[in-house]
Motif scaffolding. Structure first.
Motif, PDB file in Angstrom:
ATOM      1  N   GLU A  44       0.563  -1.347   0.509  1.00 25.41           N
ATOM      2  CA  GLU A  44      -0.234  -0.373  -0.032  1.00 25.41           C
ATOM      3  C   GLU A  44       0.869   1.991  -0.109  1.00 25.41           C
ATOM      4  O   GLU A  44       0.152   2.522  -0.921  1.00 25.41           O
ATOM      5  CB  GLU A  44      -0.747   0.320   1.081  1.00 25.41           C
ATOM      6  CG  GLU A  44      -0.368  -0.405   2.492  1.00 25.41           C
ATOM      7  CD  GLU A  44      -1.293  -0.639   3.865  1.00 25.41           C
ATOM      8  OE1 GLU A  44      -2.218  -1.146   3.167  1.00 25.41           O
ATOM      9  OE2 GLU A  44      -1.092  -0.750   4.752  1.00 25.41           O
ATOM     10  N   GLU A  45       1.508   1.391   0.907  1.00 22.55           N
ATOM     11  CA  GLU A  45       2.967   2.256   0.469  1.00 22.55           C
ATOM     12  C   GLU A  45       3.046   2.776  -0.254  1.00 22.55           C
ATOM     13  O   GLU A  45       3.281   3.470  -0.699  1.00 22.55           O
ATOM     14  CB  GLU A  45       4.219   2.385   1.614  1.00 22.55           C
ATOM     15  CG  GLU A  45       5.005   3.330   1.945  1.00 22.55           C
ATOM     16  CD  GLU A  45       5.881   3.231   2.854  1.00 22.55           C
ATOM     17  OE1 GLU A  45       5.980   1.701   3.247  1.00 22.55           O
ATOM     18  OE2 GLU A  45       6.157   4.150   3.465  1.00 22.55           O
ATOM     19  N   ASP A  46       3.612   1.882  -1.170  1.00 24.98           N
ATOM     20  CA  ASP A  46       4.151   1.537  -2.484  1.00 24.98           C
ATOM     21  C   ASP A  46       3.132   2.652  -3.014  1.00 24.98           C
ATOM     22  O   ASP A  46       3.828   2.867  -4.307  1.00 24.98           O
ATOM     23  CB  ASP A  46       4.963   0.074  -3.162  1.00 24.98           C
ATOM     24  CG  ASP A  46       5.604  -0.209  -2.538  1.00 24.98           C
ATOM     25  OD1 ASP A  46       6.840   0.365  -1.981  1.00 24.98           O
ATOM     26  OD2 ASP A  46       5.730  -1.854  -2.630  1.00 24.98           O
ATOM     27  N   GLY A  47       2.375   1.841  -3.128  1.00 25.84           N
ATOM     28  CA  GLY A  47       1.508   2.720  -4.149  1.00 25.84           C
ATOM     29  C   GLY A  47       1.053   3.766  -3.887  1.00 25.84           C
ATOM     30  O   GLY A  47       0.850   4.591  -4.946  1.00 25.84           O
ATOM     31  N   LEU A  48       0.891   4.851  -3.065  1.00 20.19           N
ATOM     32  CA  LEU A  48       0.484   5.190  -2.693  1.00 20.19           C
ATOM     33  C   LEU A  48       1.701   6.442  -2.263  1.00 20.19           C
ATOM     34  O   LEU A  48       2.040   8.260  -3.112  1.00 20.19           O
ATOM     35  CB  LEU A  48       0.409   5.794  -0.730  1.00 20.19           C
ATOM     36  CG  LEU A  48       0.617   7.235  -0.466  1.00 20.19           C
ATOM     37  CD1 LEU A  48      -1.080   7.975  -0.817  1.00 20.19           C
ATOM     38  CD2 LEU A  48       0.499   6.949   1.260  1.00 20.19           C
ATOM     39  N   ASN A  49       3.005   5.667  -2.832  1.00 22.84           N
ATOM     40  CA  ASN A  49       4.156   7.393  -3.298  1.00 22.84           C
ATOM     41  C   ASN A  49       3.945   7.129  -4.906  1.00 22.84           C
ATOM     42  O   ASN A  49       4.257   8.090  -5.420  1.00 22.84           O
ATOM     43  CB  ASN A  49       5.778   6.415  -2.905  1.00 22.84           C
ATOM     44  CG  ASN A  49       5.604   6.558  -1.511  1.00 22.84           C
ATOM     45  OD1 ASN A  49       5.439   7.547  -0.681  1.00 22.84           O
ATOM     46  ND2 ASN A  49       6.373   5.518  -0.625  1.00 22.84           N
ATOM     47  N   ALA A  50       3.722   6.199  -5.534  1.00 27.18           N
ATOM     48  CA  ALA A  50       3.975   5.958  -6.517  1.00 27.18           C
ATOM     49  C   ALA A  50       2.642   6.962  -7.158  1.00 27.18           C
ATOM     50  O   ALA A  50       2.700   7.686  -7.779  1.00 27.18           O
ATOM     51  CB  ALA A  50       3.153   4.496  -7.342  1.00 27.18           C
ATOM     52  N   LEU A  51       1.149   7.066  -6.527  1.00 30.16           N
ATOM     53  CA  LEU A  51       0.848   8.470  -6.221  1.00 30.16           C
ATOM     54  C   LEU A  51       0.960   9.521  -6.631  1.00 30.16           C
ATOM     55  O   LEU A  51       0.910  10.003  -7.213  1.00 30.16           O
ATOM     56  CB  LEU A  51      -0.325   7.746  -5.843  1.00 30.16           C
ATOM     57  CG  LEU A  51      -1.933   8.709  -6.247  1.00 30.16           C
ATOM     58  CD1 LEU A  51      -2.862   8.037  -7.628  1.00 30.16           C
ATOM     59  CD2 LEU A  51      -3.220   8.387  -4.842  1.00 30.16           C
ATOM     60  N   ILE A  52       1.628   9.947  -5.401  1.00 32.14           N
ATOM     61  CA  ILE A  52       2.026  10.842  -5.232  1.00 32.14           C
ATOM     62  C   ILE A  52       2.745  11.528  -6.051  1.00 32.14           C
ATOM     63  O   ILE A  52       3.293  12.488  -6.808  1.00 32.14           O
ATOM     64  CB  ILE A  52       2.691  10.820  -3.432  1.00 32.14           C
ATOM     65  CG1 ILE A  52       1.173  10.919  -2.842  1.00 32.14           C
ATOM     66  CG2 ILE A  52       3.295  11.744  -3.206  1.00 32.14           C
ATOM     67  CD1 ILE A  52       2.289  10.789  -1.308  1.00 32.14           C
TER      68      ILE A  52
END
Lengths: 419, 300
Positions: A44-52
């Motif tokens: 989930e952190e990877d996903g969020l960082n990619a989105l940011i």
């Protein structure tokens, strides 16, 4: 004397100034876009960082602050959020599950801005399935933007164990108990559970409940058309208790990751968990879908889909609503959703997302979502308000150890007054 | 009034005001919320009477909390006093390198309860830590996941007795706080004039007898201080348990502090949470008020 009093006054002012300076400095960075979530685990952190990162590419001038609070599948973050909202210091935008968690608390308390205009402007009205729009709407207004869809009723199983013992993944409870019996006879723990935080037990229970009632009648529990003393609810509780005979002994000292790890490592054969477990298997344990682990709907729920959707909204009283809307528009875009979801293990909320970005699990789930009957998750706050969820978690905690179904049904009936 | 007195009042005023507002004012506010209907995110301060309190005392979880707090407090304070006194007596023997030992025993005090909780959670995890070692002897305690209640009988809705799981938490808490009792007792022992012991020795008393009849009775005020300070820690403990076990299976390691946090900030039952907070305040007051009363009488 006068001097003395003015001195005292000064002191009092100084103390208050110090006490309030927190707010003062808060207004300095009003340009910052604060994204509040509980996505701190690997996938989930990877996903969020990619989105940011994607957002920063398109809006390099807006400074982003990732204000994630870890722990307890969001329970810690929700506590922080509640205090901040109560103190009129909302984050720019925050993660909230569609359904009761959004509508019965934040929207009911008048803390959210309606986003109807935003949906019109961005031409989003027909880009999300109607069921999802309903989950984030109250009284005809839309209050948040769904970023993903998680499926709650998935039975994950270790392929190597199943192959070794020549077993097929169970699709009904008869098959489940049959398989569990064989595994136990062979010295393998059949089912993994990690209910250190009791929501995981609630999660398991709601899938059993869904299997017993079917999506339609399950939905009637929340509108009070069906009471919690219904025979099928009792049967669900009994099945749940029977399943507990097959779980790992140290379940109360593990959390959901620890329990999923048992399956990933081949110590336990099966695990009921939402598809964030898929993100954990792939990203943390480096397991291969359909080679190391497999998935089927939890017993008896084939054709139904327990929906959990993460959404982001616009709280009232933020200083930079336009920046927030820019973020929401990236979040709502096809590109945004396809950046985020493959990493998180979820499927996109948009109907027109690029399916080729997802692995076999994602593709299967997208297909299921489009044809299955949908049901809202209790454990994740979509079906019922937070107050009911808290009481359900308490009742489950007692049920797991005391296995007293009658008492459990009594507490559910008492808790249903909260609905 | 003299100028000095005015000065004194002036210097006290700011902290007085702050405490009136931020301590007593907020206690009053909490008390007010605890008799209101504010049990969702939407604020509702209408009067509810004692509804929230009645609910709590009939609640399975809260009854379990009271049981756990009682046994936690007894075990925790008892062990701290015994261990602290024993270590202090041993250290009092003027041995070489005393300061090293003193620091070793006192050092855990420097840690936060949260750190202690996480570390002991790993150590006492049934599938790792200490149990890996114990397994070689064929024993495998379940520590804080054990749901058994020793010497239990039904009382209200709960089984009343010593919850086995609490012992794991007590071990962690005692590990952390024994240094404090040790330091207090050591100071107390050093305060007893050597002449008294000498006199007793000349009278032919054995060392053991001197400790039993001369030294330890003189340490009574210190024991009282240790009990008061440890009681208020144990009655309102939150961080250690939250980090280490949470409520635990069947709420065997749950305490009012954890319940209060979850009720208020997870369930959004603000009035119920406030009622728990007020009950916690009252239980601490049971220890503190007689002490303050005594101190006031003693000084006047």
């Amino acid at each position: 004397m006068k001097k003395l009093w003015s001195f005292i006054l000064l002191l009092v002012i100084a103390v208050f100034a110090v006490a309030c300076s927190d707010n003062a400095s808060g207004s300095d960075d009003e340009q910052k876009l604060e994204i509040f979530s509980w996505w701190t685990g690997a996938g989930e952190e990877d996903g969020l960082n990619a989105l940011i990162d994607l957002f920063q590419e398109q809006y390099p001038d807006i400074e982003v602050e990732n204000a994630a609070v870890s722990g307890g599948a969001g329970t810690n973050a929700k506590a922080v959020l509640a205090t901040r909202m109560a103190g009129d210091d909302p984050p720019s935008t925050f993660q909230v599950h569609g359904g009761a968690e959004l509508n019965e608390s934040w929207v009911a308390a008048g803390k959210m801005e309606p986003l109807n205009d935003f949906f019109e402007e961005e031409d989003l009205m027909d880009k999300f399935p109607q069921e999802l729009i309903d989950l984030v709407s109250k009284d005809g207004n839309i209050y948040s933007v769904p970023v993903n869809i998680h499926r709650g009723n998935v039975l994950w199983y270790n392929k190597h164990i199943f192959e070794e013992h020549g077993l097929e993944p169970p699709t009904t409870f008869d098959e489940f108990f049959d398989v569990a019996e064989q595994l136990q006879a062979a010295g393998v723990t059949p089912l993994a559970l990690g209910d250190k935080e009791s929501w995981t037990a609630s999660h398991l229970f709601e899938t059993v409940l869904l299997a017993e009632l079917g999506a339609e009648d399950y939905g009637k529990l929340w509108t009070k058309e069906i009471g919690f003393d219904d025979d099928r609810v009792v049967a669900a509780a009994e099945t749940f208790v029977r399943m507990l005979e097959y779980v790992n002994e140290d379940h109360s000292s593990r959390n959901w990751q620890d329990a999923s790890q048992l399956v990933g490592n081949g110590d336990v054969a099966m695990n009921v968990m939402g598809d964030w477990a898929k993100g954990y298997f792939s990203n943390d344990l480096n397991l291969v879908t359909n080679e190391d682990f497999g998935y089927v709907p939890t017993p008896g729920t084939n054709g139904t889909f327990m929906v959990i959707t993460d959404t982001f909204g616009l709280p009232k009283g933020v200083s930079n609503p336009d920046d927030v809307k820019s973020f929401l528009s990236v979040l709502a875009s096809v590109e945004g959703q396809d950046t985020f979801n493959p990493l998180k293990g979820s499927i996109p909320a948009r109907v027109d997302a690029d399916q080729s970005k997802y692995d076999q699990y994602g593709k299967d789930t997208i297909e299921d979502f489009n044809k299955d009957e949908l049901a809202a998750s209790i454990a994740h706050g979509s079906a019922a308000p937070e107050g009911f969820v808290t009481k359900l978690n308490q009742a489950i905690n007692i049920l797991v150890t005391q296995q007293d179904v009658e008492q459990f049904i009594d507490s559910l009936v008492a808790a249903s007054e909260e609905l | 009034m003299t100028k000095d007195r005015w000065m004194a009042v002036g210097f006290l005023m700011p902290s007085f005001l702050l405490i009136v507002i931020f301590v007593y004012g907020f206690i009053g506010w909490t008390g007010y919320v605890s008799v209101s209907n504010w049990n969702s995110i939407v604020q509702d301060l209408s009067f509810a009477g004692l509804k929230n309190y009645i609910y709590l005392f009939q609640d399975y979880r809260f009854q379990a909390d009271l049981r756990n707090t009682l046994f936690f407090t007894i075990l925790f304070i008892g062990l701290i006093i015994i261990l602290g006194l024993t270590l202090a007596v041993l250290l009092d023997k003027q041995l070489k390198g005393e300061s090293i030992f003193r620091n070793i025993f006192f050092f855990p005090m420097a840690l936060s309860f949260v750190v202690t909780g996480v570390v002991w959670q790993w150590l006492l995890n049934p599938s790792t830590g200490i149990n890996n070692f114990l397994q070689t002897f064929g024993i495998q305690p379940k520590w804080y996941t054990d749901t058994n209640i020793l010497a239990g009988f039904q009382w209200g809705k709960i089984e009343f007795g010593v919850p086995v799981a609490i012992i794991a938490v007590v071990i962690a808490a005692v590990w952390q706080m024994t240094g404090f009792a040790l330091a207090m007792y050591l100071a107390g022992l050093r305060g007893i004039p050597e002449e008294i012991r000498e006199a007793a020795r000349i009278d032919g008393a054995s060392e053991l007898y001197i400790y039993r009849k001369v030294v330890i009775p003189q340490l009574r005020p210190i024991t009282v201080s240790v009990i008061i300070i440890m009681a208020h820690i144990s009655l309102k403990i939150f961080d250690l348990i939250y980090a280490m076990t949470g409520p635990g299976a069947n709420f065997v390691t749950d305490v009012p502090g954890v319940y209060m946090f979850e009720t208020t900030f997870r369930g959004n039952y603000y009035a119920n949470g406030a009622a728990i907070a007020i009950i916690m305040l009252l239980t601490v007051a049971i220890f503190i008020v007689p002490y303050l009363w005594n101190a006031r009488r003693g000084s006047s």
